[in-house]
Design a protein around this motif. Structure first.
Motif, PDB file in Angstrom:
ATOM      1  N   VAL A 125       0.959  -0.666   0.123  1.00 11.75           N
ATOM      2  CA  VAL A 125      -0.164   0.254   0.465  1.00 11.75           C
ATOM      3  C   VAL A 125       1.080   1.286  -0.274  1.00 11.75           C
ATOM      4  O   VAL A 125       0.352   2.124  -0.682  1.00 11.75           O
ATOM      5  CB  VAL A 125      -0.960  -0.142   1.358  1.00 11.75           C
ATOM      6  CG1 VAL A 125      -1.641   1.571   1.605  1.00 11.75           C
ATOM      7  CG2 VAL A 125      -2.366  -1.152   0.992  1.00 11.75           C
ATOM      8  N   TRP A 126       1.442   1.850   1.001  1.00 12.07           N
ATOM      9  CA  TRP A 126       2.804   2.356   0.970  1.00 12.07           C
ATOM     10  C   TRP A 126       3.644   2.110  -0.771  1.00 12.07           C
ATOM     11  O   TRP A 126       3.166   4.177  -1.081  1.00 12.07           O
ATOM     12  CB  TRP A 126       3.927   1.480   2.098  1.00 12.07           C
ATOM     13  CG  TRP A 126       5.011   3.243   1.692  1.00 12.07           C
ATOM     14  CD1 TRP A 126       4.731   4.542   2.585  1.00 12.07           C
ATOM     15  CD2 TRP A 126       6.247   3.793   1.334  1.00 12.07           C
ATOM     16  NE1 TRP A 126       5.671   5.038   2.654  1.00 12.07           N
ATOM     17  CE2 TRP A 126       6.601   4.678   1.566  1.00 12.07           C
ATOM     18  CE3 TRP A 126       6.717   2.728   0.949  1.00 12.07           C
ATOM     19  CZ2 TRP A 126       7.828   4.698   1.120  1.00 12.07           C
ATOM     20  CZ3 TRP A 126       7.785   3.025   0.020  1.00 12.07           C
ATOM     21  CH2 TRP A 126       8.590   4.150   0.533  1.00 12.07           C
ATOM     22  N   VAL A 127       3.993   1.800  -0.745  1.00  8.21           N
ATOM     23  CA  VAL A 127       4.912   1.810  -2.547  1.00  8.21           C
ATOM     24  C   VAL A 127       4.167   1.903  -3.575  1.00  8.21           C
ATOM     25  O   VAL A 127       4.239   2.717  -4.316  1.00  8.21           O
ATOM     26  CB  VAL A 127       5.295   0.186  -3.425  1.00  8.21           C
ATOM     27  CG1 VAL A 127       5.217   0.731  -4.740  1.00  8.21           C
ATOM     28  CG2 VAL A 127       6.398   0.469  -2.128  1.00  8.21           C
ATOM     29  N   LEU A 128       2.011   1.601  -3.081  1.00 10.25           N
ATOM     30  CA  LEU A 128       1.512   1.962  -4.511  1.00 10.25           C
ATOM     31  C   LEU A 128       0.973   3.834  -4.179  1.00 10.25           C
ATOM     32  O   LEU A 128       1.182   4.317  -4.893  1.00 10.25           O
ATOM     33  CB  LEU A 128      -0.237   0.640  -3.610  1.00 10.25           C
ATOM     34  CG  LEU A 128       0.252   0.112  -4.914  1.00 10.25           C
ATOM     35  CD1 LEU A 128      -1.211  -0.696  -4.559  1.00 10.25           C
ATOM     36  CD2 LEU A 128       0.891  -0.323  -6.937  1.00 10.25           C
ATOM     37  N   ASP A 129       0.945   4.050  -3.101  1.00  9.07           N
ATOM     38  CA  ASP A 129       0.631   5.417  -2.584  1.00  9.07           C
ATOM     39  C   ASP A 129       1.961   5.868  -3.255  1.00  9.07           C
ATOM     40  O   ASP A 129       2.106   7.605  -4.636  1.00  9.07           O
ATOM     41  CB  ASP A 129       0.610   5.443  -1.130  1.00  9.07           C
ATOM     42  CG  ASP A 129      -0.045   6.709  -0.839  1.00  9.07           C
ATOM     43  OD1 ASP A 129      -0.430   7.502  -1.388  1.00  9.07           O
ATOM     44  OD2 ASP A 129       0.809   7.885  -0.412  1.00  9.07           O
ATOM     45  N   LYS A 130       3.210   5.873  -3.350  1.00 13.07           N
ATOM     46  CA  LYS A 130       4.347   6.733  -3.464  1.00 13.07           C
ATOM     47  C   LYS A 130       4.224   6.704  -5.068  1.00 13.07           C
ATOM     48  O   LYS A 130       4.450   7.880  -5.977  1.00 13.07           O
ATOM     49  CB  LYS A 130       5.243   6.084  -3.644  1.00 13.07           C
ATOM     50  CG  LYS A 130       5.543   6.188  -1.607  1.00 13.07           C
ATOM     51  CD  LYS A 130       5.613   7.913  -1.227  1.00 13.07           C
ATOM     52  CE  LYS A 130       6.051   7.984   0.107  1.00 13.07           C
ATOM     53  NZ  LYS A 130       5.696   8.495   0.967  1.00 13.07           N
ATOM     54  N   VAL A 131       3.826   6.349  -6.162  1.00 14.63           N
ATOM     55  CA  VAL A 131       3.111   5.235  -7.464  1.00 14.63           C
ATOM     56  C   VAL A 131       2.820   6.844  -7.527  1.00 14.63           C
ATOM     57  O   VAL A 131       2.698   7.420  -9.011  1.00 14.63           O
ATOM     58  CB  VAL A 131       3.454   3.892  -7.959  1.00 14.63           C
ATOM     59  CG1 VAL A 131       3.287   4.400  -9.291  1.00 14.63           C
ATOM     60  CG2 VAL A 131       4.224   3.196  -7.812  1.00 14.63           C
ATOM     61  N   VAL A 132       1.311   6.684  -6.876  1.00  9.22           N
ATOM     62  CA  VAL A 132       0.428   7.536  -6.997  1.00  9.22           C
ATOM     63  C   VAL A 132       1.101   8.802  -7.296  1.00  9.22           C
ATOM     64  O   VAL A 132       0.232  10.038  -8.207  1.00  9.22           O
ATOM     65  CB  VAL A 132      -1.272   6.461  -6.497  1.00  9.22           C
ATOM     66  CG1 VAL A 132      -1.691   8.151  -6.474  1.00  9.22           C
ATOM     67  CG2 VAL A 132      -1.886   5.842  -6.927  1.00  9.22           C
ATOM     68  N   GLN A 133       1.434   9.479  -6.069  1.00  9.21           N
ATOM     69  CA  GLN A 133       1.287  10.638  -5.910  1.00  9.21           C
ATOM     70  C   GLN A 133       3.195  11.324  -7.125  1.00  9.21           C
ATOM     71  O   GLN A 133       2.093  11.599  -7.472  1.00  9.21           O
ATOM     72  CB  GLN A 133       2.813  10.338  -4.762  1.00  9.21           C
ATOM     73  CG  GLN A 133       1.991  10.845  -3.307  1.00  9.21           C
ATOM     74  CD  GLN A 133       2.267  10.859  -1.768  1.00  9.21           C
ATOM     75  OE1 GLN A 133       3.614  10.721  -2.204  1.00  9.21           O
ATOM     76  NE2 GLN A 133       1.646  10.418  -0.889  1.00  9.21           N
TER      77      GLN A 133
END
Length: 88
Positions: A19-27
Motif C-alpha cells: 500500500v505504501w509503495v502504491l501510494d508513492k507511485v500514485v503521488q
C-alpha cells in the motif's frame, strides 16, 4: 500492549508495504500528470510550428484549445490541492 498489537498485526506487514509503495507511485504519477511545464512547452512548439508555416490555422486552433483546456485542468487541480493542504 504495543508489543501484542505488533505481533497480532505482523501478518499484515507485507500488505502495508505494498500500500505504501502504491501510494508513492500514485503521488509521482499525479506530479507528472499535473506538471504544467510539458504543456507549456507544447504550446510554444505549436506556436513555432504555426509561425514557420508547418501547421494549418485550423489545426493550430484545435490543438491550442486542447492544450489550454489541459492547463486549466492543471490549474484547478493545483488550486484544489493547495486548498486541501491549507485546510489541514
Amino acid at each position: 500492549m504495543g508489543l501484542v498489537v505488533q505481533l497480532l498485526t505482523l501478518p499484515l506487514s507485507p500488505v502495508r508495504g505494498v500500500v505504501w509503495v502504491l501510494d508513492k507511485v500514485v503521488q509521482q504519477a499525479e506530479r507528472e500528470y499535473y506538471d504544467p511545464e510539458p504543456v507549456q512547452a507544447r504550446l510554444a512548439d505549436l506556436e513555432r510550428a504555426r509561425d514557420e508555416g508547418r501547421i494549418e490555422a485550423d489545426e493550430f486552433d484545435r490543438q491550442e484549445e486542447e492544450l489550454l483546456a489541459r492547463l486549466e485542468e492543471i490549474r484547478l487541480y493545483q488550486l484544489r490541492q493547495g486548498g486541501m493542504q491549507g485546510g489541514l
